[in-house]
Design an enzyme around this catalytic site. Structure first.
Site, short mmCIF file in Angstrom:
data_model
loop_
_atom_site.label_atom_id
_atom_site.label_comp_id
_atom_site.label_asym_id
_atom_site.label_seq_id
_atom_site.Cartn_x
_atom_site.Cartn_y
_atom_site.Cartn_z
N SER A 50 43.91 44.28 24.95
CA SER A 50 43.36 44.86 26.41
C SER A 50 42.27 43.51 26.86
O SER A 50 41.96 42.55 25.94
CB SER A 50 42.67 46.40 27.07
OG SER A 50 41.60 45.87 25.79
N ASP A 83 47.41 43.80 27.41
CA ASP A 83 47.69 44.82 27.71
C ASP A 83 46.67 45.29 29.37
O ASP A 83 45.94 44.50 29.45
CB ASP A 83 46.92 46.15 26.86
CG ASP A 83 47.86 47.75 26.62
OD1 ASP A 83 48.36 48.04 27.73
OD2 ASP A 83 46.74 48.28 26.48
N ASP A 105 49.37 45.29 35.47
CA ASP A 105 48.80 46.72 35.78
C ASP A 105 48.59 46.95 37.43
O ASP A 105 46.92 46.87 38.14
CB ASP A 105 47.79 46.96 35.76
CG ASP A 105 48.13 48.76 35.95
OD1 ASP A 105 48.48 49.22 36.95
OD2 ASP A 105 46.62 49.34 35.28
N GLU A 142 53.44 48.27 36.82
CA GLU A 142 53.01 49.77 36.72
C GLU A 142 53.31 50.94 37.60
O GLU A 142 52.66 49.96 38.52
CB GLU A 142 52.11 50.12 35.44
CG GLU A 142 51.65 51.73 35.30
CD GLU A 142 49.87 52.63 34.81
OE1 GLU A 142 50.12 51.81 33.66
OE2 GLU A 142 49.33 52.83 35.06
N HIS A 189 44.50 57.63 29.04
CA HIS A 189 44.72 56.77 27.53
C HIS A 189 43.25 57.85 26.72
O HIS A 189 42.11 58.40 27.87
CB HIS A 189 43.69 55.56 28.65
CG HIS A 189 44.85 54.98 28.74
ND1 HIS A 189 45.37 54.34 30.50
CD2 HIS A 189 45.97 53.85 28.51
CE1 HIS A 189 45.66 53.22 30.55
NE2 HIS A 189 46.30 53.63 29.47
N GLY A 190 43.21 57.15 25.86
CA GLY A 190 42.01 58.06 25.82
C GLY A 190 42.59 59.55 24.16
O GLY A 190 43.49 59.87 24.42
N GLY A 224 49.51 55.79 27.03
CA GLY A 224 48.84 56.96 26.39
C GLY A 224 49.41 58.27 26.02
O GLY A 224 49.51 59.34 25.80
N SER A 225 50.25 57.91 24.70
CA SER A 225 50.94 57.88 24.25
C SER A 225 50.13 58.73 22.11
O SER A 225 51.15 58.50 21.56
CB SER A 225 51.48 57.36 23.74
OG SER A 225 52.84 57.20 24.84
N ASP A 268 46.55 53.66 20.61
CA ASP A 268 45.98 53.29 20.46
C ASP A 268 44.55 54.13 19.73
O ASP A 268 43.74 54.46 18.36
CB ASP A 268 45.14 52.29 21.71
CG ASP A 268 43.89 52.07 21.64
OD1 ASP A 268 43.33 51.34 20.43
OD2 ASP A 268 43.28 51.41 22.32
#
Ligand code: 13P
Length: 349
Positions: A50, A83, A105, A142, A189-190, A224-225, A268
């Site tokens: 990123s 990213d 993005d 995206e 995300h997160g 976000g996986s 991530d």
């Protein structure tokens, strides 16, 4: 082999009916963990950085670490991906450095926080596609906006605030010619994605399936996986951490996605959790230790374990030797002569 285009890697994944994990990196140990997991499972890999990672490690350090991985594991196809590029300039700087694919993005404005209009997204993404394809570099776009914030990038809020509209996804793919398309289906995300095991009311797999039906040839990307496994949360909390109870994206939902056009899966947080848990454990159990290798080695091993597990679960394991890399220069020829046309095949509604 040279760095492989993500486009080639995902085309191969589509042929084989599997998904490929795209793992974020910031430092040498994370790259080593991914490469050892790839060797262990014989997997092609996407390593992604990123803007935050590029700033943390500095571009040249990070890029040369990837080149070292490429030298050390010549049998493994490696794609180096940007990213969440936030602007044309960010994407150009990655392409000039030698990244084999970039994400533009454009779902957010350049500040990486404010949702952009559809027209703005199309315009900036198309500009990056034109520049990148001329140079043989693949582009991920995206449409829709993910929830949460990662490395300062993100609109925040819930994953349900801006889910992807299938009609817009079709129009976006047609107008931009992206090689792959990230969609928003309720993930964030997160670590804090869901407050309980997600069902269809918060994780919109039906939407993903609807988009795939309309765009059967487009490689879909799930951001976000991370699955945010309970055992990794527990290790952190057992050794002094204070994570609140949370749920990620169950692996079986990702596998359903893979059956429905998902080819790239971004992970991530799970690796961050594995690393932090392993370090906390050493600090708690052996407070007399001060050699960073004493905690970085178990941290690296913990990440390797998670990555190897995901490579098997996503189906990329066993596929490293299926193909030889097409050079980025030859990819450029393919975009020019139309053999790599990204015009999507749109199915009837
Ligand atoms: P996670 O935070 O779920 O790992 O998602 C990472 C990601 O999507 C990077 O773009």
């Amino acid at each position: 082999m040279p760095l492989v285009s993500t486009r080639q890697l995902l085309d191969e994944a589509a042929k084989g009916g599997y998904g490929v994990g795209a793992f974020n990196v910031n430092d040498m140990e994370q790259i080593q963990a991914i490469m050892e997991a790839a060797k262990e499972t014989n997997s092609p890999v996407i390593i992604q950085a990123s803007r935050g990672a590029r700033a943390f490690a500095q571009d040249n350090y990070l890029f040369h670490l990837i080149l070292a991985a490429n030298e050390l594991y010549p049998e493994i196809p490696i794609a180096m991906h940007l990213d969440h590029g936030n602007s044309f300039e960010t994407c150009v700087s990655a392409i000039k450095l030698g990244y084999s694919s970039v994400m533009m993005d454009g779902s957010l404005k350049e500040d990486g926080k404010t949702p952009a209009s559809f027209e703005e997204n199309v315009a900036i993404t198309k500009k990056v596609v034109d520049y990148a394809h001329e140079r043989g570099v693949a582009v991920e776009g995206e449409i829709g906006v993910l929830g949460g914030i990662e490395d300062g990038h993100g609109a925040g809020g819930s994953g349900l605030d801006h889910v992807t509209d299938p009609d817009q996804a079709v129009e976006f793919a047609e107008k931009t010619g992206v090689d792959s398309l990230a969609i928003a289906i309720g993930t964030s995300h997160g670590a804090y994605k869901f407050t309980k095991k997600p069902d269809g009311s918060v994780l919109k797999m039906d939407l993903l399936i609807a988009i795939h039906k309309r765009l059967p040839k487009t490689h879909l990307v799930m951001h976000g996986s991370s699955s945010v496994p309970k055992d990794l949360q527990d290790i952190i909390n057992q050794y002094g951490g204070k994570l609140k109870e949370t749920w990620g994206v169950p692996v079986e939902e990702i596998q359903l996605g893979i059956k429905n056009g998902v080819r790239k899966i971004n992970v991530d947080t799970d690796n961050r959790l594995a690393i932090t848990g392993a370090i906390r454990k050493v600090f708690a159990e052996s407070p007399e230790k001060f050699d960073p290798r004493d905690y970085m080695k178990p941290a690296r091993a913990a990440m390797q374990k998670v990555v190897a597990q995901r490579m098997v679960q996503f189906g990329q394991a066993g596929h490293a030797g299926d193909y030889k890399a097409i050079s980025i220069a030859d990819m450029a020829k393919g975009y020019k002569d139309g053999s790599l046309s990204t015009r999507p095949l749109v199915a009837a509604k």
